[in-house]
Each structure stands twice: as C-alpha cells, then as structure tokens.
Design an enzyme around this catalytic site. Structure first.
Site, PDB file in Angstrom:
ATOM      1  N   ALA A   1       0.817  -1.210   0.000  1.00 39.39           N
ATOM      2  CA  ALA A   1       0.000   0.000   0.000  1.00 39.39           C
ATOM      3  C   ALA A   1       0.851   1.260   0.000  1.00 39.39           C
ATOM      4  O   ALA A   1       1.971   1.282   0.526  1.00 39.39           O
ATOM      5  CB  ALA A   1      -0.932   0.001   1.215  1.00 39.39           C
TER       6      ALA A   1
ATOM      7  N   ILE B   1       0.513   3.972   1.695  1.00 31.67           N
ATOM      8  CA  ILE B   1       0.727   4.591   2.999  1.00 31.67           C
ATOM      9  C   ILE B   1       1.907   3.979   3.742  1.00 31.67           C
ATOM     10  O   ILE B   1       2.469   4.585   4.656  1.00 31.67           O
ATOM     11  CB  ILE B   1      -0.556   4.465   3.862  1.00 31.67           C
ATOM     12  CG1 ILE B   1      -0.459   5.384   5.088  1.00 31.67           C
ATOM     13  CG2 ILE B   1      -0.793   3.018   4.276  1.00 31.67           C
ATOM     14  CD1 ILE B   1      -1.726   5.421   5.912  1.00 31.67           C
TER      15      ILE B   1
ATOM     16  N   ARG C   1       5.412   5.961   4.350  1.00 32.61           N
ATOM     17  CA  ARG C   1       5.426   7.020   5.356  1.00 32.61           C
ATOM     18  C   ARG C   1       5.064   6.512   6.741  1.00 32.61           C
ATOM     19  O   ARG C   1       5.635   6.948   7.743  1.00 32.61           O
ATOM     20  CB  ARG C   1       4.463   8.134   4.945  1.00 32.61           C
ATOM     21  CG  ARG C   1       4.944   8.965   3.790  1.00 32.61           C
ATOM     22  CD  ARG C   1       3.948  10.040   3.436  1.00 32.61           C
ATOM     23  NE  ARG C   1       2.691   9.467   2.960  1.00 32.61           N
ATOM     24  CZ  ARG C   1       1.586  10.170   2.733  1.00 32.61           C
ATOM     25  NH1 ARG C   1       1.577  11.469   2.967  1.00 32.61           N
ATOM     26  NH2 ARG C   1       0.504   9.593   2.278  1.00 32.61           N
TER      27      ARG C   1
ATOM     28  N   ARG D   1      -0.877  -9.791  -3.420  1.00 30.40           N
ATOM     29  CA  ARG D   1      -1.558 -10.764  -4.284  1.00 30.40           C
ATOM     30  C   ARG D   1      -0.889 -10.834  -5.647  1.00 30.40           C
ATOM     31  O   ARG D   1      -0.872 -11.882  -6.279  1.00 30.40           O
ATOM     32  CB  ARG D   1      -3.036 -10.388  -4.396  1.00 30.40           C
ATOM     33  CG  ARG D   1      -3.820 -10.656  -3.111  1.00 30.40           C
ATOM     34  CD  ARG D   1      -5.227 -10.131  -3.179  1.00 30.40           C
ATOM     35  NE  ARG D   1      -5.255  -8.671  -3.204  1.00 30.40           N
ATOM     36  CZ  ARG D   1      -6.372  -7.951  -3.197  1.00 30.40           C
ATOM     37  NH1 ARG D   1      -7.540  -8.564  -3.178  1.00 30.40           N
ATOM     38  NH2 ARG D   1      -6.314  -6.643  -3.197  1.00 30.40           N
TER      39      ARG D   1
ATOM     40  N   TYR E   1      -0.889 -13.333   1.426  1.00 27.33           N
ATOM     41  CA  TYR E   1      -0.876 -12.873   2.814  1.00 27.33           C
ATOM     42  C   TYR E   1      -0.719 -14.055   3.770  1.00 27.33           C
ATOM     43  O   TYR E   1      -0.044 -13.950   4.797  1.00 27.33           O
ATOM     44  CB  TYR E   1      -2.148 -12.103   3.135  1.00 27.33           C
ATOM     45  CG  TYR E   1      -2.439 -10.951   2.203  1.00 27.33           C
ATOM     46  CD1 TYR E   1      -1.406 -10.204   1.634  1.00 27.33           C
ATOM     47  CD2 TYR E   1      -3.748 -10.601   1.878  1.00 27.33           C
ATOM     48  CE1 TYR E   1      -1.666  -9.150   0.781  1.00 27.33           C
ATOM     49  CE2 TYR E   1      -4.024  -9.539   1.021  1.00 27.33           C
ATOM     50  CZ  TYR E   1      -2.972  -8.829   0.473  1.00 27.33           C
ATOM     51  OH  TYR E   1      -3.230  -7.786  -0.374  1.00 27.33           O
TER      52      TYR E   1
ATOM     53  N   LEU F   1      -3.981  -2.771   4.509  1.00 28.80           N
ATOM     54  CA  LEU F   1      -4.892  -3.123   3.419  1.00 28.80           C
ATOM     55  C   LEU F   1      -6.121  -2.211   3.418  1.00 28.80           C
ATOM     56  O   LEU F   1      -6.300  -1.376   4.300  1.00 28.80           O
ATOM     57  CB  LEU F   1      -5.314  -4.595   3.568  1.00 28.80           C
ATOM     58  CG  LEU F   1      -4.169  -5.619   3.552  1.00 28.80           C
ATOM     59  CD1 LEU F   1      -4.694  -7.000   3.913  1.00 28.80           C
ATOM     60  CD2 LEU F   1      -3.482  -5.636   2.193  1.00 28.80           C
TER      61      LEU F   1
ATOM     62  N   LYS G   1      -6.126   2.088  10.797  1.00 32.23           N
ATOM     63  CA  LYS G   1      -7.491   2.256  11.276  1.00 32.23           C
ATOM     64  C   LYS G   1      -8.450   2.242  10.080  1.00 32.23           C
ATOM     65  O   LYS G   1      -8.024   2.518   8.957  1.00 32.23           O
ATOM     66  CB  LYS G   1      -7.617   3.563  12.074  1.00 32.23           C
ATOM     67  CG  LYS G   1      -7.018   4.802  11.365  1.00 32.23           C
ATOM     68  CD  LYS G   1      -7.894   5.295  10.250  1.00 32.23           C
ATOM     69  CE  LYS G   1      -7.152   6.106   9.247  1.00 32.23           C
ATOM     70  NZ  LYS G   1      -7.926   6.245   8.000  1.00 32.23           N
TER      71      LYS G   1
END
Length: 214
Positions: free
Chosen positions: A17, A19, A22, A41, A62, A78, A101
C-alpha cells in the site's frame, strides 16, 4: 550498568500500500527495526516494493507471510474491509499486529478482533498515531492536572482534500466512506477524553450524506 538496547522488531507487511512508506518504512528504519518480508496478491508488486524499500523477501500471498516464522510483527495497511479478517488471521498465527485504522468494518467484526486480541497474548495496536503526538499528550496532561478547570465542551474536526472519485476509500463494500476513512479520528479523539469528561460519549444524533455514484 546501562540497559541493553531493545532487540529490533522483525516486521512483515501485508500488501504494498502507498501509505506504508510514510507510516511504517521510515519509522522502522529510524528505530532500527527490520522489514523482513512483504506480501502482495500480485507478487511483482511485492518484489518492486521490496527492492525500493530494502525488504528482505517477498511472499505471493498474505497467508504465506503469516506462516513465515521470522515475522513476529504484522503491519496491516490493506483496504478497510480487509482489516478485520487479516487482523484475526494474524492474531491466530500468534503475531503482534499494528493495523491501520479502523481495525474492523463494523461492530460485530470489531468485537471479534477485540476478543481475539485479548486472548492472543500478543500486542495489538490500531494506528491512531495522533495519540502519541506531543500536542495530544500535553492536552491530556492539562486535563488530568485540572490546571485549566473541568472539561465542559469538546469538538473534533478532521479535514483533508477529498480522494479521487475512483479511490477505494469511497467504496462501501471495502468499508470506505468519510466516517470510516477519516471521521474515525475525530470519534477516537473524543472517546480518549472520557476519563476527563465523566465517561465515554454517547450518540445523540448523527447525519450523513450519500456520495453520487458511490
């Protein structure tokens, strides 16, 4: 005699991902921790991520990452709708979990995650990072000391530019939407004021809008 330095954590990453760089890669490096594995995947995405960020090895699923004995901490960035199932799977595999979150898609799933975390004997943490910011900690210190008197009113406002129309954060099936993606920060912040406000907040009213095409 000085205490020995803490042992580096061995971290595995679910997905490649955006994010993650960072939110995890940079902090892990600054703390001296090891990124031992990443899974996606599409294995080519995992390989590209590993090459870019110095991750030790890749997995094509995973489940393979959760079975990796060298991984002791799992980071779950995810899509929202996949947080609950893979948090449960990681806990069942005996891993510590740092999840983005929200940690689940709904109240039923959240209860399952809560109970699994309590029974696992491992550390489970939801990545509401603002809670550890010096400004937030200072706010709680002021409230706890009574220096400013009693808490009478609190408001939380969170705002960012809207994601693109095709961004998965708008997807209902992936547990997206303004509340799940961003509004949960405000709700979490207000709930963390419970010790200073006579108890947790209760719902009085709610309002929501439908996004065209979503």
């Amino acid at each position: 005699m000085s205490e020995s330095a803490p042992r580096p954590l061995r971290i595995g990453i679910l997905g490649a991902a955006r994010i993650t760089e960072r939110a995890l890669v940079a902090p892990a490096r600054s703390g001296g921790h090891r990124l031992v594995a990443v899974a996606a995947r599409d294995r080519s995405r995992a390989e590209a991520f590993a090459a870019a960020h110095g991750v030790g090895r890749t997995h094509g699923s995973y489940a393979e990452l959760l079975a990796d004995p060298e991984v002791e901490v799992v980071y779950n960035p995810l899509a929202n709708g996949l947080h609950g199932p893979w948090n449960l799977a990681a806990l069942a595999a005996g891993k510590h979990v740092l999840t983005e979150k929200p940690s689940a898609s709904n109240s039923v799933e959240a209860r399952e995650v809560l109970e699994a975390a309590a029974a696992s004997g491992t550390v489970f943490m939801e990545a509401f990072h603002y809670l550890f910011h010096p400004v937030t900690r200072r706010l709680h210190e002021l409230l706890a000391s009574g220096e400013l008197g009693e808490l009478r009113r609190a408001e939380a406002l969170v705002a960012i530019p809207a994601p693109a129309p095709d961004d998965p954060r708008w997807s209902l099936s992936l547990a997206g939407g303004a509340l799940m993606d961003l509004g949960c920060y405000g709700l979490h912040a207000l709930r963390m004021l419970a010790p200073f406000a006579g108890g947790a907040p209760r719902l009085v009213a709610a309002r929501a809008g439908e996004r065209a095409g979503a």
